[in-house]
Write a protein that holds these residues in place. Structure first.
Motif, PDB file in Angstrom:
ATOM      1  N   GLY A 131       0.842  -1.196   0.000  1.00 20.30           N
ATOM      2  CA  GLY A 131       0.000   0.000   0.000  1.00 20.30           C
ATOM      3  C   GLY A 131       0.874   1.241   0.000  1.00 20.30           C
ATOM      4  O   GLY A 131       2.041   1.197  -0.406  1.00 20.30           O
ATOM      5  N   ASP A 132       0.341   2.358   0.473  1.00 24.00           N
ATOM      6  CA  ASP A 132       1.071   3.621   0.410  1.00 24.00           C
ATOM      7  C   ASP A 132       2.316   3.583   1.295  1.00 24.00           C
ATOM      8  O   ASP A 132       2.219   3.425   2.511  1.00 24.00           O
ATOM      9  N   ILE A 133       3.463   3.738   0.669  1.00 22.96           N
ATOM     10  CA  ILE A 133       4.733   3.725   1.398  1.00 22.96           C
ATOM     11  C   ILE A 133       4.990   5.120   1.948  1.00 22.96           C
ATOM     12  O   ILE A 133       4.952   6.105   1.220  1.00 22.96           O
ATOM     13  N   THR A 145      14.606  -0.800   6.281  1.00 18.35           N
ATOM     14  CA  THR A 145      13.190  -1.118   6.463  1.00 18.35           C
ATOM     15  C   THR A 145      12.355  -0.214   5.574  1.00 18.35           C
ATOM     16  O   THR A 145      12.764   0.895   5.215  1.00 18.35           O
ATOM     17  N   ILE A 146      11.180  -0.715   5.253  1.00 18.73           N
ATOM     18  CA  ILE A 146      10.230   0.044   4.451  1.00 18.73           C
ATOM     19  C   ILE A 146       8.928   0.090   5.245  1.00 18.73           C
ATOM     20  O   ILE A 146       8.480  -0.924   5.767  1.00 18.73           O
ATOM     21  N   GLU A 147       8.387   1.280   5.374  1.00 19.13           N
ATOM     22  CA  GLU A 147       7.198   1.457   6.197  1.00 19.13           C
ATOM     23  C   GLU A 147       6.038   1.920   5.325  1.00 19.13           C
ATOM     24  O   GLU A 147       6.148   2.897   4.585  1.00 19.13           O
ATOM     25  N   ALA A 148       4.955   1.181   5.415  1.00 27.16           N
ATOM     26  CA  ALA A 148       3.713   1.558   4.741  1.00 27.16           C
ATOM     27  C   ALA A 148       2.712   1.946   5.825  1.00 27.16           C
ATOM     28  O   ALA A 148       2.994   1.839   7.019  1.00 27.16           O
ATOM     29  N   VAL A 149       1.548   2.381   5.414  1.00 29.29           N
ATOM     30  CA  VAL A 149       0.546   2.831   6.372  1.00 29.29           C
ATOM     31  C   VAL A 149       0.232   1.734   7.388  1.00 29.29           C
ATOM     32  O   VAL A 149       0.095   2.005   8.573  1.00 29.29           O
ATOM     33  N   LYS A 150       0.189   0.480   6.928  1.00 27.56           N
ATOM     34  CA  LYS A 150      -0.249  -0.614   7.803  1.00 27.56           C
ATOM     35  C   LYS A 150       0.870  -1.458   8.400  1.00 27.56           C
ATOM     36  O   LYS A 150       0.615  -2.245   9.301  1.00 27.56           O
ATOM     37  N   THR A 151       2.085  -1.369   7.876  1.00 24.87           N
ATOM     38  CA  THR A 151       3.107  -2.330   8.280  1.00 24.87           C
ATOM     39  C   THR A 151       4.517  -1.782   8.076  1.00 24.87           C
ATOM     40  O   THR A 151       4.714  -0.844   7.321  1.00 24.87           O
ATOM     41  N   VAL A 152       5.473  -2.397   8.765  1.00 24.72           N
ATOM     42  CA  VAL A 152       6.896  -2.127   8.532  1.00 24.72           C
ATOM     43  C   VAL A 152       7.533  -3.456   8.137  1.00 24.72           C
ATOM     44  O   VAL A 152       7.307  -4.475   8.792  1.00 24.72           O
TER      45      VAL A 152
END
Length: 121
Positions: A32-34, A54-61
């Motif tokens: 989703g949106d990063i 790490t990559i962080e999106a609205v719902k998760t890392v």
């Protein structure tokens, strides 16, 4: 095109002794949106499958895993101000890091586009 893929949904593109690395459009869609990307390993030499950021999106890392061993030579600084480039252009402006490869032969063991498409179904 000199691009291969991993089962961790990353792509690798060869550029001489370097390789550009990013995540696939499939992975970007799944995340989703990063909103943030953190690469804290520039200048370090890491083994294949080591965590390089790490990559962080609205719902998760999610951890980012290195598809090939090598020195993390460069981080795409455009992503600091605009991490959404990974969503809008994952294979172009949304590249994440450039590495200096330790073992270019590792590239041959990665998935072809056909194998990756089969893997994601």
């Amino acid at each position: 095109m000199n691009v291969k893929y991993t089962k961790d949904h990353e792509w690798v593109k060869l550029e001489g002794e370097h390789a550009l690395i990013g995540i696939t459009a499939f992975a970007a869609d799944q995340l989703g949106d990063i909103v943030f990307i953190d690469v804290y390993t520039v200048g370090e030499t890491l083994e294949k499958e080591a965590v390089f950021g790490t990559i962080e999106a609205v719902k998760t890392v999610s951890d980012l895993l290195l598809p090939m061993s090598g020195e993390v030579a460069e981080f795409n600084e455009e992503l600091e101000g605009n991490p959404g480039l990974i969503n809008s252009d994952p294979f172009g402006a949304g590249w994440i890091i450039k590495i200096k490869m330790s073992d270019p032969a590792e590239f041959d063991k990665l998935l072809t586009e056909e194998q990756y498409k089969e893997f994601i179904g």
